[in-house]
Motif scaffolding. Structure first.
Motif, PDB file in Angstrom:
ATOM      1  N   SER A 198      12.876   4.859  12.009  1.00 48.26           N
ATOM      2  CA  SER A 198      12.526   6.106  11.429  1.00 48.26           C
ATOM      3  C   SER A 198      13.809   7.095  11.755  1.00 48.26           C
ATOM      4  CB  SER A 198      11.413   6.816  12.397  1.00 48.26           C
ATOM      5  OG  SER A 198      10.151   6.090  12.011  1.00 48.26           O
ATOM      6  N   ILE A 199      14.560   7.156  12.788  1.00 51.17           N
ATOM      7  CA  ILE A 199      15.541   7.731  12.950  1.00 51.17           C
ATOM      8  C   ILE A 199      16.692   7.365  12.039  1.00 51.17           C
ATOM      9  CG2 ILE A 199      17.493   8.005  14.456  1.00 51.17           C
ATOM     10  CD1 ILE A 199      15.530   8.016  16.984  1.00 51.17           C
ATOM     11  N   ASN A 200      16.816   6.378  11.532  1.00 51.45           N
ATOM     12  CA  ASN A 200      17.884   5.633  10.685  1.00 51.45           C
ATOM     13  C   ASN A 200      17.587   6.008   9.258  1.00 51.45           C
ATOM     14  OD1 ASN A 200      19.449   4.748  12.630  1.00 51.45           O
ATOM     15  ND2 ASN A 200      18.928   2.470  12.259  1.00 51.45           N
ATOM     16  N   PHE A 201      16.306   6.009   8.861  1.00 49.93           N
ATOM     17  CA  PHE A 201      15.811   6.074   7.422  1.00 49.93           C
ATOM     18  C   PHE A 201      14.603   6.887   6.903  1.00 49.93           C
ATOM     19  CE2 PHE A 201      16.686   1.347   8.456  1.00 49.93           C
ATOM     20  CZ  PHE A 201      17.869   1.349   7.956  1.00 49.93           C
ATOM     21  N   SER A 202      13.807   7.628   7.822  1.00 50.51           N
ATOM     22  CA  SER A 202      12.755   8.477   7.384  1.00 50.51           C
ATOM     23  C   SER A 202      13.219   9.583   6.826  1.00 50.51           C
ATOM     24  CB  SER A 202      11.862   8.647   8.432  1.00 50.51           C
ATOM     25  OG  SER A 202      10.752   9.277   8.063  1.00 50.51           O
ATOM     26  N   HIS A 220       2.390  11.494  -0.130  1.00 47.23           N
ATOM     27  CA  HIS A 220       3.664  11.245   0.750  1.00 47.23           C
ATOM     28  C   HIS A 220       3.067  10.170   1.833  1.00 47.23           C
ATOM     29  CE1 HIS A 220       6.288  14.359  -0.902  1.00 47.23           C
ATOM     30  NE2 HIS A 220       5.065  14.986  -1.157  1.00 47.23           N
ATOM     31  N   PRO A 221       3.421   8.889   1.787  1.00 51.10           N
ATOM     32  CA  PRO A 221       3.061   8.041   2.834  1.00 51.10           C
ATOM     33  C   PRO A 221       3.869   8.550   4.117  1.00 51.10           C
ATOM     34  CG  PRO A 221       3.840   6.924   0.748  1.00 51.10           C
ATOM     35  CD  PRO A 221       3.985   8.396   0.652  1.00 51.10           C
ATOM     36  N   LEU A 253      11.844   1.979   2.494  1.00 55.07           N
ATOM     37  CA  LEU A 253      12.516   1.675   1.130  1.00 55.07           C
ATOM     38  C   LEU A 253      11.510   1.488   0.113  1.00 55.07           C
ATOM     39  CD1 LEU A 253      14.651   0.177  -0.549  1.00 55.07           C
ATOM     40  CD2 LEU A 253      13.839  -1.929   0.473  1.00 55.07           C
ATOM     41  N   TYR A 254      10.042   1.162   0.466  1.00 58.49           N
ATOM     42  CA  TYR A 254       9.067   1.153  -0.513  1.00 58.49           C
ATOM     43  C   TYR A 254       8.447   2.558  -0.871  1.00 58.49           C
ATOM     44  CZ  TYR A 254       8.418  -4.021   0.048  1.00 58.49           C
ATOM     45  OH  TYR A 254       8.794  -5.216  -0.061  1.00 58.49           O
ATOM     46  N   GLY A 255       8.720   3.617  -0.376  1.00 58.00           N
ATOM     47  CA  GLY A 255       8.391   4.938  -0.639  1.00 58.00           C
ATOM     48  C   GLY A 255       8.009   5.857   0.499  1.00 58.00           C
ATOM     49  N   ALA A 256       7.910   5.439   1.689  1.00 56.35           N
ATOM     50  CA  ALA A 256       7.230   6.183   2.945  1.00 56.35           C
ATOM     51  C   ALA A 256       8.254   7.371   3.095  1.00 56.35           C
ATOM     52  CB  ALA A 256       7.139   5.378   4.266  1.00 56.35           C
ATOM     53  N   ASP A 257       8.073   8.451   3.126  1.00 54.34           N
ATOM     54  CA  ASP A 257       9.013   9.491   3.327  1.00 54.34           C
ATOM     55  C   ASP A 257       8.824  10.343   4.539  1.00 54.34           C
ATOM     56  OD1 ASP A 257       6.786  10.986   2.260  1.00 54.34           O
ATOM     57  OD2 ASP A 257       7.885  11.699   0.704  1.00 54.34           O
ATOM     58  N   ARG A 258       8.172  10.034   5.561  1.00 57.15           N
ATOM     59  CA  ARG A 258       7.780  10.753   6.466  1.00 57.15           C
ATOM     60  C   ARG A 258       7.290   9.852   7.791  1.00 57.15           C
ATOM     61  NH1 ARG A 258       3.023  14.070   6.062  1.00 57.15           N
ATOM     62  NH2 ARG A 258       3.819  14.645   8.294  1.00 57.15           N
ATOM     63  N   PHE A 267       0.897  -1.269   0.098  1.00 65.27           N
ATOM     64  CA  PHE A 267       0.187   0.097  -0.015  1.00 65.27           C
ATOM     65  C   PHE A 267       0.781   1.107   0.153  1.00 65.27           C
ATOM     66  CE2 PHE A 267      -2.760   2.977   2.376  1.00 65.27           C
ATOM     67  CZ  PHE A 267      -3.909   3.144   1.425  1.00 65.27           C
ATOM     68  N   ILE A 268       2.099   1.230   0.716  1.00 61.64           N
ATOM     69  CA  ILE A 268       2.796   2.117   0.777  1.00 61.64           C
ATOM     70  C   ILE A 268       3.261   2.655  -0.523  1.00 61.64           C
ATOM     71  CG2 ILE A 268       5.201   3.149   1.470  1.00 61.64           C
ATOM     72  CD1 ILE A 268       3.326   2.766   3.747  1.00 61.64           C
ATOM     73  N   LYS A 269       3.711   1.582  -1.606  1.00 58.16           N
ATOM     74  CA  LYS A 269       3.860   1.863  -2.757  1.00 58.16           C
ATOM     75  C   LYS A 269       3.103   2.588  -3.672  1.00 58.16           C
ATOM     76  CE  LYS A 269       7.072  -2.056  -3.411  1.00 58.16           C
ATOM     77  NZ  LYS A 269       7.379  -3.447  -4.149  1.00 58.16           N
ATOM     78  N   TYR A 270       1.767   1.903  -3.588  1.00 60.55           N
ATOM     79  CA  TYR A 270       0.584   2.530  -4.213  1.00 60.55           C
ATOM     80  C   TYR A 270       0.454   4.016  -3.993  1.00 60.55           C
ATOM     81  CZ  TYR A 270      -0.916  -2.128  -4.875  1.00 60.55           C
ATOM     82  OH  TYR A 270      -1.246  -3.642  -5.308  1.00 60.55           O
ATOM     83  N   LEU A 271       0.443   4.244  -2.663  1.00 55.95           N
ATOM     84  CA  LEU A 271       0.477   5.728  -2.415  1.00 55.95           C
ATOM     85  C   LEU A 271       1.660   6.486  -2.838  1.00 55.95           C
ATOM     86  CD1 LEU A 271      -0.373   5.812   1.577  1.00 55.95           C
ATOM     87  CD2 LEU A 271      -2.024   5.888  -0.370  1.00 55.95           C
ATOM     88  N   SER A 272       2.803   6.021  -2.930  1.00 58.10           N
ATOM     89  CA  SER A 272       3.994   6.822  -3.540  1.00 58.10           C
ATOM     90  C   SER A 272       3.748   7.121  -5.122  1.00 58.10           C
ATOM     91  CB  SER A 272       4.992   6.090  -3.359  1.00 58.10           C
ATOM     92  OG  SER A 272       6.333   6.891  -3.502  1.00 58.10           O
ATOM     93  N   ASP A 273       3.128   6.053  -5.654  1.00 60.01           N
ATOM     94  CA  ASP A 273       2.878   6.063  -7.158  1.00 60.01           C
ATOM     95  C   ASP A 273       1.973   7.163  -7.455  1.00 60.01           C
ATOM     96  OD1 ASP A 273       4.999   4.145  -7.143  1.00 60.01           O
ATOM     97  OD2 ASP A 273       3.481   2.510  -7.845  1.00 60.01           O
ATOM     98  N   LEU A 274       1.153   7.355  -6.622  1.00 57.70           N
ATOM     99  CA  LEU A 274      -0.140   8.145  -6.758  1.00 57.70           C
ATOM    100  C   LEU A 274       0.262   9.711  -6.415  1.00 57.70           C
ATOM    101  CD1 LEU A 274      -3.105   6.436  -5.136  1.00 57.70           C
ATOM    102  CD2 LEU A 274      -2.747   6.940  -7.786  1.00 57.70           C
TER     103      LEU A 274
END
Length: 369
Positions: free
Chosen positions: A226-230, A181-182, A199-204, A171-178
């Motif tokens: 989140s601290i490492n990757f967001s 911002h997931p 990795l799948y597109g969540a940016d927050r 679902f994260i990928k779907y949102l990002s493709d649309l």
């Protein structure tokens, strides 16, 4: 028009100089004192941007009777936000029945005001265990068809959706493709699942530490992921949702360019203590602290000018500006605002030396006081 002899806070440096405004935008910034409106003793910062706010002053986006009431709330709240230096905001819903969610999206689609560029849906695709003050009766599984309908009704103005990635990573990928911002939040995700979400597109990440699996040295979970990757991490700097020492820790160990100050403010903001609502949930406000009957935090009564002052008390003006203006703008793809730079919108807050708001400009025009 020129504002001169004012202390200007840019993303790069702060200095006393002149801001030249033309046709609603910043034409030029100079480190010279020129002819113009003399603002000696004042500080110029970009308009504050709040990308996670539910309400203020008796109005909110979480409970209404019809679309017209939602729109009325929206416009009345805009007047109140600007008194606290907020020149751009994302009205934020909570987990709602489908028909109410669609009504909110339809209403946003009818707003043509670039101070309100879109909507933040905080839910309904969250984890029941960490629903916080949200009503678990309306939590549901991720539904891409429902999201597409929200996008259509809002005319593409769904900027961000808070989701629990353990519900459905794809679902994260779907949102990002649309183009949405997931944002990872209200979640029981373990470290691996949360890391995959980024990795799948969540940016927050939605209000780090709050309404999520707690950190443990053998189970670091979504907080360390989140601290490492967001890319961007929301924090509520009211010193209630997060202790000031924890915010100091983040400022020391996380790049300040990733931290986004939000208010998570509710209907009671700016009002007296008493009983209020957040969506379908009754909350009590005592001493400015909002709680459910179970004692869970239910949003805040923080305003962005006070968030700014709190952050300045921990760091400096430049970093506080990044967290309250530029970072939130970038976190939802608003590249025309958030900093005092040539070409940007002339959304400017003038502060006195005590960081009290003296006046607010929106596109170069005074709107407050």
């Amino acid at each position: 028009m020129k504002l001169t002899n004012v202390k200007i806070i840019t993303p790069y440096k702060e200095f006393k100089g002149t801001i030249e405004i033309e046709k609603g935008r910043i034409k030029r910034i100079s480190e010279e004192i020129e002819e113009g409106e003399n603002l000696e003793g004042m500080i110029a910062v970009p308009g504050f941007i709040d990308i996670h706010t539910h309400g203020i002053g008796g109005y909110d986006f979480t409970s209404w009777n019809n679309k017209d009431e939602f729109l009325r709330n929206l416009l009345e709240m805009k007047k109140l936000y600007v008194k606290h230096g907020v020149t751009t905001f994302l009205p934020t819903t909570v987990t709602l029945p489908r028909e109410n969610l669609m009504e909110a999206c339809r209403a946003i689609g009818e707003i043509y005001d670039d101070a309100i560029p879109g909507i933040h849906l905080e839910g309904p695709y969250i984890n029941e265990k960490y629903a916080g003050a949200q009503d678990p009766r309306y939590i549901r599984i991720p539904d891409i068809k429902e999201v597409r309908e929200c996008l259509e009704l809002s005319k593409g103005k769904v900027k961000t959706i808070t989701v629990a990635p353990e519900k459905n990573l794809d679902f994260i990928k779907y949102l990002s493709d649309l183009g949405i911002h997931p944002s990872v939040g209200h979640t029981d995700a373990d470290y691996e699942t949360a890391a995959k979400a980024f990795l799948y597109g969540a940016d927050r990440t939605t209000h780090l530490f709050n309404a999520m699996r707690p950190f443990h040295h053998r189970d670091p979970g979504v907080i360390l992921a989140s601290i490492n990757f967001s890319k961007y991490i929301e924090i509520i700097p009211d010193f209630i949702h997060i202790d000031k020492e924890v915010i100091k820790f983040l400022l020391n160990y996380v790049d300040v360019n990733r931290l986004v100050a939000i208010t998570d403010s509710i209907i009671a903001t700016g009002l007296n203590d008493g009983y209020y609502t957040l969506g379908k949930t009754i909350i009590t406000v005592r001493g400015g602290k909002a709680l459910t009957k179970e004692g869970k935090l239910a949003g805040s009564t923080l305003t962005m000018d006070n968030a700014f002052k709190n952050l300045v008390s921990l760091r400096d003006l430049k970093d506080a500006v990044l967290m309250t203006s530029l970072n939130p703008a970038l976190a939802v793809g608003l590249y025309d605002r958030g900093s005092l730079e040539p070409g940007k919108r002339a959304d400017i807050v003038i502060l006195d030396e005590s960081l009290r708001i003296n006046r607010v400009y929106v596109k170069g025009e005074i709107v407050e006081p």
